[in-house]
Design a protein around this motif. Structure first.
Motif, PDB file in Angstrom:
ATOM      1  N   GLU A  87       0.834  -1.196   0.000  1.00 31.86           N
ATOM      2  CA  GLU A  87       0.000   0.000   0.000  1.00 31.86           C
ATOM      3  C   GLU A  87       0.870   1.248   0.000  1.00 31.86           C
ATOM      4  N   ASN A  88       1.942   1.206   0.763  1.00 36.09           N
ATOM      5  CA  ASN A  88       2.797   2.384   0.821  1.00 36.09           C
ATOM      6  C   ASN A  88       3.609   2.581  -0.445  1.00 36.09           C
ATOM      7  N   ARG A  89       3.907   1.483  -1.141  1.00 39.24           N
ATOM      8  CA  ARG A  89       4.667   1.663  -2.380  1.00 39.24           C
ATOM      9  C   ARG A  89       3.787   2.235  -3.487  1.00 39.24           C
ATOM     10  N   TYR A  90       2.546   1.771  -3.571  1.00 42.02           N
ATOM     11  CA  TYR A  90       1.738   2.139  -4.731  1.00 42.02           C
ATOM     12  C   TYR A  90       0.622   3.146  -4.412  1.00 42.02           C
ATOM     13  N   LYS A  91       0.566   3.654  -3.192  1.00 40.88           N
ATOM     14  CA  LYS A  91      -0.506   4.583  -2.861  1.00 40.88           C
ATOM     15  C   LYS A  91      -0.436   5.811  -3.758  1.00 40.88           C
ATOM     16  N   GLY A  92      -1.594   6.280  -4.154  1.00 40.66           N
ATOM     17  CA  GLY A  92      -1.647   7.493  -4.975  1.00 40.66           C
ATOM     18  C   GLY A  92      -1.333   7.253  -6.437  1.00 40.66           C
ATOM     19  N   LEU A  93      -1.004   6.009  -6.812  1.00 38.46           N
ATOM     20  CA  LEU A  93      -0.639   5.709  -8.198  1.00 38.46           C
ATOM     21  C   LEU A  93      -1.854   5.842  -9.110  1.00 38.46           C
ATOM     22  N   ARG A  94      -1.823   6.848 -10.016  1.00 38.27           N
ATOM     23  CA  ARG A  94      -2.966   7.045 -10.910  1.00 38.27           C
ATOM     24  C   ARG A  94      -2.882   6.063 -12.068  1.00 38.27           C
ATOM     25  N   SER A  95      -4.015   5.461 -12.440  1.00 42.52           N
ATOM     26  CA  SER A  95      -4.002   4.402 -13.446  1.00 42.52           C
ATOM     27  C   SER A  95      -5.284   4.460 -14.277  1.00 42.52           C
ATOM     28  N   PRO A  96      -5.355   3.660 -15.373  1.00 44.81           N
ATOM     29  CA  PRO A  96      -6.536   3.731 -16.239  1.00 44.81           C
ATOM     30  C   PRO A  96      -7.830   3.388 -15.496  1.00 44.81           C
ATOM     31  N   HIS A  97      -7.744   2.577 -14.476  1.00 45.36           N
ATOM     32  CA  HIS A  97      -8.920   2.254 -13.665  1.00 45.36           C
ATOM     33  C   HIS A  97      -8.435   1.997 -12.250  1.00 45.36           C
ATOM     34  N   LYS A  98      -9.379   1.763 -11.322  1.00 45.13           N
ATOM     35  CA  LYS A  98      -8.931   1.507  -9.955  1.00 45.13           C
ATOM     36  C   LYS A  98      -8.163   0.197  -9.878  1.00 45.13           C
ATOM     37  N   ILE A  99      -7.299   0.119  -8.893  1.00 48.73           N
ATOM     38  CA  ILE A  99      -6.502  -1.089  -8.693  1.00 48.73           C
ATOM     39  C   ILE A  99      -6.727  -1.569  -7.263  1.00 48.73           C
ATOM     40  N   LYS A 100      -7.004  -2.842  -7.107  1.00 48.20           N
ATOM     41  CA  LYS A 100      -7.151  -3.403  -5.766  1.00 48.20           C
ATOM     42  C   LYS A 100      -6.170  -4.546  -5.586  1.00 48.20           C
ATOM     43  N   MET A 101      -5.749  -4.715  -4.342  1.00 44.40           N
ATOM     44  CA  MET A 101      -4.785  -5.781  -4.074  1.00 44.40           C
ATOM     45  C   MET A 101      -5.216  -6.561  -2.834  1.00 44.40           C
ATOM     46  N   GLY A 102      -4.677  -7.748  -2.684  1.00 42.94           N
ATOM     47  CA  GLY A 102      -4.977  -8.552  -1.512  1.00 42.94           C
ATOM     48  C   GLY A 102      -3.781  -9.417  -1.158  1.00 42.94           C
ATOM     49  N   VAL A 103      -3.596  -9.654   0.148  1.00 45.10           N
ATOM     50  CA  VAL A 103      -2.492 -10.512   0.598  1.00 45.10           C
ATOM     51  C   VAL A 103      -3.020 -11.513   1.607  1.00 45.10           C
ATOM     52  N   SER A 104      -2.853 -12.795   1.327  1.00 43.78           N
ATOM     53  CA  SER A 104      -3.263 -13.830   2.268  1.00 43.78           C
ATOM     54  C   SER A 104      -2.034 -14.536   2.802  1.00 43.78           C
ATOM     55  N   GLY A 105      -2.067 -14.826   4.094  1.00 40.12           N
ATOM     56  CA  GLY A 105      -0.910 -15.436   4.742  1.00 40.12           C
ATOM     57  C   GLY A 105      -0.824 -16.937   4.563  1.00 40.12           C
ATOM     58  N   CYS A 106      -1.842 -17.538   3.991  1.00 37.16           N
ATOM     59  CA  CYS A 106      -1.757 -18.967   3.700  1.00 37.16           C
ATOM     60  C   CYS A 106      -2.811 -19.303   2.660  1.00 37.16           C
ATOM     61  N   THR A 107      -2.840 -20.547   2.277  1.00 36.67           N
ATOM     62  CA  THR A 107      -3.687 -20.959   1.161  1.00 36.67           C
ATOM     63  C   THR A 107      -5.183 -20.924   1.491  1.00 36.67           C
ATOM     64  N   ARG A 108      -5.532 -20.713   2.779  1.00 40.01           N
ATOM     65  CA  ARG A 108      -6.957 -20.572   3.100  1.00 40.01           C
ATOM     66  C   ARG A 108      -7.542 -19.319   2.477  1.00 40.01           C
TER      67      ARG A 108
END
Lengths: 106, 847
Positions: B661-682
């Motif tokens: 989040e801190n690396r890419y915050k404020g990054l303007r792009s053609p559309h919104k960008i969402k990310m997710g991080v899971s700590g295991c395969t669940r």
């Protein structure tokens, strides 16, 4: 038609964009483009909210227009006629610039 | 009724494809499926085997989605091989002692590489190219040696040569015939291909018969040739064709062809009425097909019959188009003009290294075959003309001559094709299927891919399918116009490049030089976003106001009643009690509706424009930053609690999410960008529904890309496995910057990738293998954007000129009327009828 009322100076306007003013109790959207000022009612008849001044302006097929910020219908800046929905329009008010002062008649 | 028991021997590409098709068939509930897989891993992609040496892992090459067999009740016997069949009792026996009775048996045993009977062919370093185990052996041998020779200059041989080249070996190709790809190409095409491949640093030796392989002086081996010459090499890789694996069939008495191969009829039945054979082990009408598409067609024919439908395999066209070591090569029909009266036309362009030939019937009316080297763009067109037996134009050479003046080249537009024309052979999609899909509402190539699967296999048909699609859209009156809008005759990508190359930083300059009129909300926003991506142009500069939607200008999302949302960034969803209290106090003071949204943030609604600066001052003072929820930019990075608290967590997903989040915050792009991080395969963070998703594994991070929720949910694709944190950021930097530079306006990553020719694998090539040589530039650009990041709201409240803009009216200092009602202890906008009934009130009147 009522008399012209001095509303603000051109410094209060934003080039190629809109601002809102309260003139005789009426919310008016003022758009400033090509050194000219256009006044429309600030009420968006589709979105039912006072937001027209916050729409983006430009032209479509050669006609100056404002795009409503909520649902993006286009209205002719000079006539207030909606370009997307037949029979719909926004009231317009006479407006002019004299000596860098903006006048509107509501 | 008890289930019909289907046993498949062999889990290669065709065996697996058969199972996929059977699972997808309507009658699947009536079947019980068992399959033997003698290799230690389930089916993988042998067509792209050489990519194993350019970065792909065995896992990447797998064709079986994890859990697919389990989820569909398919029983697979790994590392086990069928060694006997009792055709009478209908029982298969395996090496490990498994015995299974079957109702129908499918032989999909595939083929093995032919090793010519040359003395010394079993010496150290003499290898074949077929399985991942073979690749591991090649790799090990390459680590020790410096020279590699491929025996065989056919399709597979040249693929194998690419593999050796990728391993850094001095590479040679030795071909017995007088030219490369003797089956598919003619002399002219082969000569050009040879020249191109030699330019890439591979030595090609044609008309060479190897007589013996002996110990070398400098290398492990020395190849002796019939002409008296010799060649020293460490590796000898045999790629001299394939032979059907028919030993088991032979042993149990199934009928074979005179030169091998399990004989099948048009129903793919062997000499036993309950045993089918499909793929490279099968001999149909005297022919062994060494390509996957005919094997898939056989699989389909058998699946249809098992579902009680009439179906047949009546042979397949062997035309191919491929990229060999970066050279486009295509062969259609009979390129040699076997009919002695056949006529041919040849076009050769020396400087541009292009060779094209067509072979036509003696009367010049029909196309018999074609060869294309260096430029295979005509492949789709020519193939359709031949397959559909279409009449040729008066001057057939017009089909291969360059069309420089743009006049009348489209001799065979999409309209000339019959509806039955097969456009995508991988998934058997006809022109009629595309027309139906358009009829059903598909408007983009991405829609077509999702609906029909056309173009999702080898990708060779994408251009043709696109032409058919555009033609159908045009016929329906849909304007197929890639122009951004009436003011600019360019796409967003083109405008991006124009702005970059000419260093244009304001809209008026761009409009006067490259557009017309005053602009509109479409081009203005697109250009505003381009300026932001290119120059991090600050949203608050006066000349940027007209380029932005109200959300960007007032740094909040406008709600239905004209008020705004206030959404501070809460990186990783982690928030201190102190900050929570501040949010509560602000909401209390300004009477804001408070909700936790789907992005793990706290959202305050109903803020009036004139209150925004004061609200944000308070937030900034408390250490918050803007969440950019109003922008086409990175929104949130969702995470689970991760290994710090969770007893299952493998890695610290919260820290990773915060860093992203801190690396890419404020990054303007053609559309919104969402990310997710899971700590295991669940996968508690649903990372596979995000544009960028990370899932922790025992060995690092698995990176998923181009997924989304929303209107058309799409699962993300696995992009790379077991990455270090550093690799994650390197790949994400490159991928996002490439997206920003090349995507169309309002195109999310999934659609963008689907519309790229080559899709996921192309993107992997660009990002992981740096195939375009852009990687360092993309990383630098991302770093520059990161370095110039500023919190929009922090800058805004420090600028009195800007805060002035939040006045409700330019001429009087009072707030605009805004009516609410109370619901569940909070405000909500009043409806029209509530306003008329007089039960709506101004916020200040609410207690």
């Amino acid at each position: 038609m009522n008399d012209f009322v001095k509303v603000c100076s051109t410094n209060d306007l934003v080039k190629n964009a809109g601002v809102a003013a309260l003139v005789d109790g009426v919310q008016v959207a003022l758009f400033y483009i090509d050194e000219e000022v256009f006044a429309l009612d600030n009420f968006d008849p589709v979105g039912k909210a006072y937001v027209m001044s916050r729409g983006m302006i430009g032209d479509l097929k050669g006609e100056l227009m404002v795009a409503a910020p909520l649902q993006k219908q286009h209205y002719n800046l000079k006539t207030g006629v909606c370009m997307d929905i037949e029979g719909l329009s926004i009231p317009t008010y006479p407006a002019k610039i004299e000596n860098d002062q903006v006048f509107v008649s509501c | 009724m008890s289930k019909q028991k289907i046993v498949i021997i062999g889990n290669g590409m065709v065996g697996h494809n058969f199972i996929e098709k059977l699972v997808a068939s309507e009658g699947y509930a009536n079947f019980e499926v068992h399959t033997f897989c003698e290799e230690p891993r389930v089916a993988y992609d042998r067509v792209y085997l050489s990519s194993y040496f350019s970065g792909k892992t065995a896992e990447d090459l797998s064709l079986v989605k994890p859990g697919f067999y389990e989820a569909n009740g398919v029983k697979i016997y790994m590392n086990d091989k069928a060694i006997d069949i009792d055709l009478e009792a209908k029982i298969v026996k395996s090496e490990a002692g498994v015995e299974i009775a079957y109702d129908k048996l499918i032989m999909a045993t595939g083929s093995y590489p032919f090793v010519p009977p040359i003395t010394g062919n079993e010496r150290e370093g003499c290898l074949v190219y077929r399985t991942i185990e073979d690749l591991d052996m090649i790799q090990a041998a390459a680590d020790k040696g410096k020279v590699g020779v491929v025996v065989g200059g056919g399709l597979l041989g040249l693929e194998a040569a690419k593999a050796l080249k990728d391993l850094g070996l001095e590479t040679h190709v030795v071909e017995f015939a007088s030219r490369l790809m003797p089956v598919q190409l003619d002399d002219g095409g082969s000569a050009l291909l040879k020249r191109k491949i030699e330019n890439l640093g591979v030595s090609v030796h044609c008309s060479k018969a190897t007589t013996e392989i002996v110990a070398g002086d400098d290398c492990v081996n020395k190849m002796m040739f019939a002409d008296g010459e010799s060649l020293e090499t460490d590796i000898v890789l045999f790629s001299a064709g394939i032979r059907p694996r028919d030993d088991l069939a032979k042993q149990v008495g199934l009928k074979l062809g005179p030169r091998g191969g399990i004989q099948i009829n048009n129903q793919c039945l062997t000499s036993d009425a309950d045993v089918f054979a499909i793929g490279e082990c099968a001999l149909h009408d005297g022919m062994i097909y060494g390509l996957v598409a005919p094997g898939y067609a056989m699989a389909q024919a058998v699946v249809d019959q098992l579902n009680s439908k009439t179906a047949a395999f009546e042979g397949a066209d062997q035309s191919t188009k491929l990229k060999l070591m970066g050279v486009d090569v295509a062969s259609i029909g009979d390129p040699h003009g076997t009919d002695e009266n056949a006529l041919s036309y040849v076009y050769e362009n020396g400087p541009e290294e292009i060779y094209k030939k067509i072979v036509v019937t003696p009367d010049g009316k029909k196309l018999l075959g074609a060869v294309l080297v260096g430029d295979a763009e005509d492949f789709g067109n020519l193939l359709q003309i031949m397959l559909n037996d279409m009449d040729l134009p008066e001057h057939p050479d017009a089909l291969i001559l360059p069309n420089r003046d743009g006049g009348g080249a489209d001799l065979f537009g999409p309209d000339a094709l019959p509806d039955t024309a097969q456009l995508c052979s991988c998934y058997d999609v006809s022109k009629g299927d595309i027309v139906d899909a358009v009829e059903g509402g598909c408007c983009t190539m991405a829609d077509i891919k999702a609906t029909t699967e056309a173009g999702t296999g080898c990708g060779g048909c994408v251009q043709l399918v696109t032409n058919v699609l555009n033609n159908e859209l045009e016929k329906r009156g849909v304007e197929v116009n890639t122009d951004l809008c009436e003011h600019f005759g360019y796409t967003r990508q083109e405008l991006f490049h124009i702005c970059k190359v000419e260093e244009i930083k304001d809209f008026d300059t761009l409009l006067s030089k490259h557009g017309k009129g005053h602009g509109c909300e479409i081009c203005k926003q697109a250009v505003g976003s381009i300026f932001a991506s290119l120059w991090n142009a600050y949203a608050l500069e006066e000349d940027k106001i007209p380029l932005q939607d109200t959300n960007d200008n007032y740094l909040g999302n406008m709600q239905k009643d004209g008020t705004y949302s206030v959404i501070p960034r809460v990186p990783g969803g982690e928030i201190t009690p102190e900050k929570l209290i501040v949010l509560g106090e602000i909401a209390q003071k300004y009477k804001l509706y408070t909700k936790i949204n789907g992005g793990q943030r706290i959202v305050l609604f109903g803020a009036q424009m004139n209150d925004l600066p004061a609200i944000w001052k308070r937030l900034i003072d408390a250490g918050f930053e803007s969440g950019q929820a109003y922008a086409k930019a990175l929104r949130t990075v969702k995470s689970c609690v991760g290994s710090t608290w969770c007893r299952f967590g493998l890695d610290d997903s919260v820290t990773m999410a915060i860093e992203l989040e801190n690396r890419y915050k404020g990054l303007r792009s053609p559309h919104k960008i969402k990310m997710g991080v899971s700590g295991c395969t669940r996968e508690c963070a649903e990372a596979q529904a995000k544009d960028i998703g990370l899932i922790s594994t025992e060995n690092g991070w698995n990176l998923f890309v181009c997924g989304n929720g929303g209107m058309k949910p799409r699962h993300a694709d696995l992009f790379a496995s077991d990455l270090t944190t550093e690799e994650v950021f390197r790949y994400v930097d490159r991928l996002l910057m490439f997206y920003i530079k090349t995507a169309n306006r309002l195109e999310r990553t999934a659609t963008w990738m689907d519309n790229l020719e080559g899709g996921l694998s192309y993107l992997q090539d660009v990002v992981i293998n740096d195939s375009l040589g852009l990687a360092s530039e993309l990383e630098m650009q991302m770093q520059a954007l990161h370095d110039t990041y500023q919190c929009d709201w922090k800058a805004a409240i420090e600028n009195p000129e800007f805060t002035k803009r939040f006045r409700s009216f330019v001429n009087v200092d009072e707030p605009a009327e805004q009516l609410f009602v109370e619901e569940r202890g909070q405000i909500r906008p009043a409806t029209e009828s509530e306003k008329l009934a007089g039960i709506a009130v101004q916020v200040k009147e609410l207690v």
